[in-house]
Scaffold this motif. Structure first.
Motif, PDB file in Angstrom:
ATOM      1  N   TYR A 263       0.847  -1.194   0.000  1.00 55.14           N
ATOM      2  CA  TYR A 263       0.000   0.000   0.000  1.00 55.14           C
ATOM      3  C   TYR A 263       0.879   1.239   0.000  1.00 55.14           C
ATOM      4  O   TYR A 263       2.045   1.199   0.421  1.00 55.14           O
ATOM      5  CB  TYR A 263      -0.901   0.039   1.249  1.00 55.14           C
ATOM      6  CG  TYR A 263      -1.610  -1.257   1.548  1.00 55.14           C
ATOM      7  CD1 TYR A 263      -2.772  -1.609   0.877  1.00 55.14           C
ATOM      8  CD2 TYR A 263      -1.104  -2.139   2.502  1.00 55.14           C
ATOM      9  CE1 TYR A 263      -3.420  -2.809   1.144  1.00 55.14           C
ATOM     10  CE2 TYR A 263      -1.744  -3.335   2.778  1.00 55.14           C
ATOM     11  CZ  TYR A 263      -2.903  -3.664   2.091  1.00 55.14           C
ATOM     12  OH  TYR A 263      -3.523  -4.847   2.353  1.00 55.14           O
ATOM     13  N   ILE A 293      -9.067   1.935  -2.640  1.00 56.89           N
ATOM     14  CA  ILE A 293      -8.689   3.242  -2.087  1.00 56.89           C
ATOM     15  C   ILE A 293      -9.581   3.526  -0.880  1.00 56.89           C
ATOM     16  O   ILE A 293     -10.807   3.386  -0.963  1.00 56.89           O
ATOM     17  CB  ILE A 293      -8.852   4.371  -3.119  1.00 56.89           C
ATOM     18  CG1 ILE A 293      -7.972   4.130  -4.353  1.00 56.89           C
ATOM     19  CG2 ILE A 293      -8.513   5.723  -2.502  1.00 56.89           C
ATOM     20  CD1 ILE A 293      -8.170   5.157  -5.460  1.00 56.89           C
ATOM     21  N   GLN A 295     -10.264   6.748   1.508  1.00 64.57           N
ATOM     22  CA  GLN A 295     -10.013   8.180   1.604  1.00 64.57           C
ATOM     23  C   GLN A 295     -10.593   8.724   2.909  1.00 64.57           C
ATOM     24  O   GLN A 295     -11.753   8.506   3.211  1.00 64.57           O
ATOM     25  CB  GLN A 295     -10.666   8.891   0.417  1.00 64.57           C
ATOM     26  CG  GLN A 295     -10.693  10.406   0.524  1.00 64.57           C
ATOM     27  CD  GLN A 295      -9.322  11.008   0.349  1.00 64.57           C
ATOM     28  OE1 GLN A 295      -8.742  10.919  -0.715  1.00 64.57           O
ATOM     29  NE2 GLN A 295      -8.794  11.641   1.395  1.00 64.57           N
ATOM     30  N   TYR A 336     -12.099  10.209  -4.571  1.00 62.71           N
ATOM     31  CA  TYR A 336     -11.079  10.516  -3.577  1.00 62.71           C
ATOM     32  C   TYR A 336     -10.349  11.781  -4.003  1.00 62.71           C
ATOM     33  O   TYR A 336     -10.432  12.179  -5.175  1.00 62.71           O
ATOM     34  CB  TYR A 336     -10.165   9.309  -3.356  1.00 62.71           C
ATOM     35  CG  TYR A 336      -8.849   9.277  -4.085  1.00 62.71           C
ATOM     36  CD1 TYR A 336      -7.662   9.421  -3.384  1.00 62.71           C
ATOM     37  CD2 TYR A 336      -8.773   9.057  -5.464  1.00 62.71           C
ATOM     38  CE1 TYR A 336      -6.433   9.354  -4.038  1.00 62.71           C
ATOM     39  CE2 TYR A 336      -7.550   8.997  -6.108  1.00 62.71           C
ATOM     40  CZ  TYR A 336      -6.384   9.149  -5.386  1.00 62.71           C
ATOM     41  OH  TYR A 336      -5.174   9.087  -6.026  1.00 62.71           O
ATOM     42  N   ILE A 343      -3.878   3.619  -0.571  1.00 64.89           N
ATOM     43  CA  ILE A 343      -4.103   3.051  -1.897  1.00 64.89           C
ATOM     44  C   ILE A 343      -3.448   1.680  -1.984  1.00 64.89           C
ATOM     45  O   ILE A 343      -2.298   1.512  -1.571  1.00 64.89           O
ATOM     46  CB  ILE A 343      -3.518   3.979  -2.987  1.00 64.89           C
ATOM     47  CG1 ILE A 343      -4.137   5.375  -2.891  1.00 64.89           C
ATOM     48  CG2 ILE A 343      -3.734   3.381  -4.372  1.00 64.89           C
ATOM     49  CD1 ILE A 343      -3.453   6.402  -3.768  1.00 64.89           C
ATOM     50  N   PHE A 348      -3.481  -0.114  -8.417  1.00 64.70           N
ATOM     51  CA  PHE A 348      -3.280   1.273  -8.843  1.00 64.70           C
ATOM     52  C   PHE A 348      -2.291   1.329  -9.994  1.00 64.70           C
ATOM     53  O   PHE A 348      -2.500   2.042 -10.985  1.00 64.70           O
ATOM     54  CB  PHE A 348      -2.780   2.102  -7.665  1.00 64.70           C
ATOM     55  CG  PHE A 348      -2.630   3.564  -7.970  1.00 64.70           C
ATOM     56  CD1 PHE A 348      -3.704   4.428  -7.843  1.00 64.70           C
ATOM     57  CD2 PHE A 348      -1.411   4.080  -8.393  1.00 64.70           C
ATOM     58  CE1 PHE A 348      -3.563   5.780  -8.135  1.00 64.70           C
ATOM     59  CE2 PHE A 348      -1.259   5.418  -8.680  1.00 64.70           C
ATOM     60  CZ  PHE A 348      -2.344   6.273  -8.552  1.00 64.70           C
ATOM     61  N   ASP A 371      -7.156  12.738  -9.505  1.00 62.88           N
ATOM     62  CA  ASP A 371      -7.676  11.871  -8.451  1.00 62.88           C
ATOM     63  C   ASP A 371      -9.059  11.308  -8.780  1.00 62.88           C
ATOM     64  O   ASP A 371      -9.330  10.120  -8.560  1.00 62.88           O
ATOM     65  CB  ASP A 371      -7.701  12.612  -7.106  1.00 62.88           C
ATOM     66  CG  ASP A 371      -8.121  14.070  -7.247  1.00 62.88           C
ATOM     67  OD1 ASP A 371      -8.763  14.403  -8.265  1.00 62.88           O
ATOM     68  OD2 ASP A 371      -7.795  14.877  -6.366  1.00 62.88           O
ATOM     69  N   VAL A 385     -13.858   2.026  -3.752  1.00 65.34           N
ATOM     70  CA  VAL A 385     -13.280   3.289  -3.301  1.00 65.34           C
ATOM     71  C   VAL A 385     -14.230   3.870  -2.262  1.00 65.34           C
ATOM     72  O   VAL A 385     -15.379   4.184  -2.578  1.00 65.34           O
ATOM     73  CB  VAL A 385     -13.092   4.284  -4.468  1.00 65.34           C
ATOM     74  CG1 VAL A 385     -12.483   5.588  -3.963  1.00 65.34           C
ATOM     75  CG2 VAL A 385     -12.228   3.674  -5.569  1.00 65.34           C
TER      76      VAL A 385
END
Length: 579
Positions: A263, A293, A295, A336, A343, A348, A371, A385
């Motif tokens: 991460y 993700i 956030q 996010y 993340i 990603f 983003d 997310v």
């Protein structure tokens, strides 16, 4: 050195890649771990509007399949989204009918009347849609995480012994002392709050600074961080070329060290997070392999100017309530904001690295507001997310004055307008397409509002010049006008009332000095917003005109952070903010 001596030292070098690898292994790098490079490529995205529209409506592909077993919450999100759209459409139709009745009495030219109705309908729909999302979302959000069976908190677990998190701070000509003081604050908080697990975390200062003075100060500050927290690992990397600004900086980190970390915690130069909050994010990630993700909702801090304090108040009170509402409305299809977010590195790198948009800047090039696109692509790949406003202990700084605020708005505007190029990309979820539309309409509405005011003023002047009016004509205008005025005030002020009600219900008014002081501050901030909105309309319209002329801008450093070699001492931040 002779050719023979060089061949004896590095006999296997036959191309540029071998040379780069050899230099990386031979060079003594005290502040940077050896790179473990990963070849990276951007996902294939059809950005041609015509081709994307054709496939969207005639050869539509399914959105990305969820990772693992399909969860239940997407059906709940879709149901709430449809209810919100239905409510928005119904209320918009009501206001449009009132406006049509009013404009018909004014004997306005047909073309002007049509333009008036169209502009009013567009603005009303997006205003009412934001209201309906806030209302429906707040109703569900009042139940808290315990009332949401799909909240990531319910599946959190202890991290695996070999889990690794890179806490990355990308910088460009920011005050090194201030940035590294924040890193020390986070490191000390991790050591204090999770003393048995802080070994999972390492820190990276990723520099794009061009001025050698900044680089020297950054290296010196990292050395101070190592002395302050000898048990933590602090790394420094300076990028030779700062292509694509922050986006390129993060991509370069992923290319060099992404495979070494499960991460990465993306931070801004002014970001600070409590160690317990960070570890809670890691526990959630470890407990659910579908999470891509997570956030947090940073609390704005450190502002002393009147403008900055009002922005902090609004962000803390209204922004928090709005974030809770959006969490209930979007759940795992959230946006996010690019920092203070954990993340999952591998997906990603595989799915969220952004390609260049065709054409010259500002319409083409790398997406400036990357983003929102990254969140959409993560969901496109089947990952979740989540925006988690219920987690405290996360902070950021915001513009301290109107000029800095407008500069930031111009950057965001250019980035959001670029999202029109990605609106019909295959595989995106409906929620993220809707977020793209909402994002760029938030700026186009300023231009629409200006045109609407001009048309309204012209229609009223012509009506008044007509001379005498019958009592019936006056009544036909007064009633719809009053109803529209009341509705507009309700829709615009409702988020503030909902925030006050939610705060009072949760007995958190004491954080704002008590109910009377909170109510007074809401009144002052609301009055300022009404005065500030026309100024924003003018500037955003000007920015749109500059954008239409293809004049681009760059993503520069935070003006409040540009103090090269004399920032706040680390002890003041580490002990004053996180304790």
């Amino acid at each position: 050195m002779t050719v023979d001596e060089a061949s004896m030292i590095a006999p296997s070098i036959t191309n540029w890649e071998d040379l780069t690898n050899w230099l990386d292994t031979q060079k003594y790098q005290e502040t940077t771990p050896p790179p473990n490079r990963t070849p990276l490529g951007t996902p294939v995205l059809e950005t041609s509007w015509k081709a994307a529209l054709r496939r969207r409506f005639f050869d539509m592909k399914e959105q990305g399949e969820p990772v693992g077993e399909e969860p239940v919450w997407p059906k709940v999100v879709e149901r709430r989204r449809r209810i919100s759209l239905l409510v928005s459409a119904a209320l918009t139709l009501l206001l449009t009918s009132l406006a049509s009745e009013m404009i018909s009495v004014q004997h306005t030219q047909e073309e002007v009347a049509v333009a008036y109705i169209v502009l009013l309908t567009i603005m009303n729909f997006f205003m009412i849609n934001a209201f309906s999302k806030t209302l429906i979302g707040t109703w569900h959000a009042l139940k808290g995480p315990t009332g949401n069976p799909w909240h990531p908190k319910h599946t959190e677990t202890d991290p695996r012994p070999d889990s690794k998190v890179a806490i990355v701070f990308p910088v460009y000509h920011e005050d090194p002392h201030r940035v590294v003081a924040g890193m020390i604050a986070v490191a000390q908080s991790l050591q204090t709050n999770v003393p048995e697990d802080f070994h999972h975390y390492e820190f990276f200062l990723l520099s794009d600074s061009r001025n050698p003075a900044y680089r020297i100060a950054e290296v010196a500050a990292i050395d101070q961080a190592r002395l302050a927290c000898p048990q933590m690992k602090f790394h420094y990397r300076w990028r030779i070329s700062n292509d694509n600004a922050k986006l390129g900086n993060m991509t370069d980190f992923c290319r060099r060290w992404g495979r070494d970390y499960d991460y990465m915690l993306a931070m801004d130069a002014d970001s600070i997070m409590n160690g317990d909050t960070i570890h809670q994010l890691l526990r959630m990630m470890e407990g659910n392999h579908r999470l891509g993700i997570l956030q947090t909702n940073p609390t704005p801090v450190m502002r002393k100017s009147l403008f900055g304090r009002m922005q902090q108040f609004a962000g803390r009170l209204y922004g928090s309530t709005f974030s809770y509402a959006l969490q209930a409305m979007y759940m795992g299809h959230a946006n996010y904001i690019g920092h203070n977010a954990l993340i999952r590195t591998r997906p990603f790198m595989e799915h969220c690295l952004l390609p260049d948009l065709p054409g010259s800047k500002p319409w083409g090039g790398k997406p400036l507001s990357h983003d929102i696109v990254e969140a959409a692509l993560m969901a496109r790949a089947g990952y979740e997310v989540w925006f988690l406003p219920d987690l405290g202990g996360t902070y950021e700084e915001i513009p301290a004055n109107i000029l800095s605020f407008l500069i930031r708005e111009r950057r965001w505007m250019q980035g959001n307008l670029q999202h029109t190029r990605l609106l019909f990309v295959d595989g995106l979820h409906k929620t993220h397409r809707e977020n793209f539309i909402t994002g760029f309409m938030g700026y186009l509405s300023a231009f629409f509002w200006g045109i609407f005011l001009i048309i309204s003023a012209g229609s009223m002047v012509n009506f008044l010049k007509a001379g005498k009016f019958s009592q019936k004509e006056i009544g036909s205008i007064e009633i719809p006008a009053v109803m529209m005025l009341i509705a507009s005030i309700v829709f615009m002020l409702a988020p503030r009332f909902l925030a006050a009600i939610k705060t009072a219900k949760e007995k958190k008014a004491g954080e704002y000095g008590g109910l009377p002081k909170m109510a007074f501050c809401i009144f002052i901030e609301t009055a300022f917003s009404f005065l500030f909105s026309p100024l924003m309309m003018v500037f955003i319209t000007k920015f749109l005109w500059v954008w239409a002329k293809r004049r681009s801008i760059s993503w520069g450093p935070n003006n409040e952070m540009m103090k090269p070699c004399h920032g706040l001492p680390a002890s003041r931040i580490s002990h004053g903010v996180l304790g």
